[in-house]
Design a protein around this motif. Structure first.
Motif: not given
Length: 415
Positions: A81, A83, A103, A197-200
């Motif tokens: 993911q 970060l 991450d 940020p937050g995207a997989g």
């Protein structure tokens, strides 16, 4: 009845006699001949230029496109993911600059697990090695058999292999942890942010960013196969000098060198692909940008040169109006014309020092009288004669351009 008819005939005869008398009177007036005589045509105002004899480089001028010297689409080498995306869009980056961070928590835990397994097996290996030493000493005293010594040695060797596997697993976990930081592989310019940020992201699936190296820059262009032999002859003597310019007036020029020529002619277009390298130190050129490309393929000696606006096109081909004696013009057909930078190199039909009309041709016919308009300022063609070699402007034709320090500009009056 007869009397009436005679009266009508007499009246008609009298009218005819009166009209004839008026015509004789008009024709005998002093100014009648002047009014009916044809007036001479006034001279046509034109601008002119003098044909020059000079050495002209043979130029091949085509349209090219900028191409990144190196380009890479960055993708993640591990699943995770996003970060952080710490770069700025359009930023100039150096080798190793951090662009995207995933991450790392999961991979940190895997590394700690691999390191713990390696420490455990390392301790067991130390015990197995100590057992081997002890059993070897006991065998020397006859307390244990050879089979027992072989058994403990095998156990120690197996533990040594396990430790090596643990070391490799820890190194893999360490690499995977490092892959959570995506860095620039070379210096260049990074494009837009493609993740946030937050995207997989998945391994080798999602493009995170694109980095282009633009210093130096490639310029790719296609050369007609008819010019292939000349290009190869020029490349046989080393890198081919190339002049790169942007479209438009007063555009800057960039020096480059052509080193690459493709190994086949494109069957659909009849051209062969080439590439030139430009230093692009100030990053004024970008990948994908259209540019004008000019290559010098040789020199034409003692060429007849006139401003290109003097050349006209008719149903029978190109021609010019040449100024003759008594300020009259004649139509002269031309052949073997090439143009560049506002200049026309004439193969046949014109001699040096002849005067040609550069403006006002639409009102001219062979034998017409002209009047040369006073010069206001140098024409673009005259300026081009001075700057043809220094700053060639791309045209569709292959032609020569003047070199620095050669003959002066074609004298031409202003329009």
């Amino acid at each position: 009845m007869k009397t009436t008819k005679a009266l009508r005939v007499g009246t008609a005869t009298a009218a005819v006699v009166a009209v004839a008398a008026v015509g004789v009177w008009v024709s005998q007036r002093p100014d009648a001949a002047k009014s009916t005589a044809a007036k001479p045509m006034p001279p046509v105002p034109v601008t002119v230029a003098t044909a020059q004899i000079r050495d002209m480089p043979r130029r091949l001028e085509v349209v090219g496109r900028g191409e990144a010297f190196e380009t890479v689409s960055l993708r993640a080498r591990v699943d995770g993911q996003v970060l952080a995306v710490p770069f700025t869009e359009g930023q100039t980056v150096k080798t190793g600059d951090l662009l995207v961070r995933l991450d790392p928590a999961d991979y940190q835990a895997r590394l700690a697990q691999a390191e713990a397994a390696q420490a455990r097996d390392q301790a067991q290996l130390a015990k197995a090695e100590a057992d081997v030493e002890r059993y070897v000493a006991l065998k020397a005293k006859g307390f244990v058999s050879e089979e027992k010594v072989a058994e403990v040695r095998s156990t120690a060797q197996a533990m040594a292999a396990t430790v090596r596997a643990d070391r490799a697993a820890a190194e893999l976990a360490r690499l995977q942890l490092a892959y959570t930081e995506i860095r620039a592989p070379f210096g260049g310019v990074v494009g837009a942010k493609l993740v946030f940020p937050g995207a997989g992201v998945k391994t080798n699936d999602t493009v995170l960013a694109v980095v282009n190296r633009v210093k130096p820059l490639y310029v790719s262009f296609a050369v007609p196969e008819s010019q292939l032999l000349r290009v190869k002859d020029a490349l046989a003597h080393g890198p081919l000098a190339v002049d790169i310019s942007l479209p438009g007036p007063n555009a800057p020029h960039f020096a480059g060198q052509a080193r690459f020529i493709d190994n086949a002619v494109d069957n659909t277009t009849g051209t062969v692909q080439m590439k030139a390298t430009v230093s692009n130190d100030e990053s004024r050129l970008m990948p994908g940008q259209f540019v004008n490309v000019s290559l010098v393929l040789g020199t034409e000696k003692n060429a007849v040169v006139i401003p290109s606006e003097a050349v006209q096109q008719g149903p029978n081909g190109a021609y010019v109006f040449v100024v003759g004696p008594n300020d009259t013009v004649e139509l002269r057909k031309l052949a073997g014309i090439t143009t560049q930078a506002g200049l026309a190199v004439i193969g046949q039909g014109l001699q040096g020092n002849e005067t040609v009309v550069t403006d006002g041709q639409l009102r001219l016919t062979p034998g017409a009288r002209i009047q040369v308009k006073p010069a206001a300022k140098p024409t673009n063609a005259a300026n081009g004669m001075e700057a043809a070699e220094a700053a060639p402007v791309a045209t569709p034709a292959v032609a020569g351009g003047g070199a620095k320090g050669e003959a002066p500009a074609v004298p031409a009056t202003g329009r």
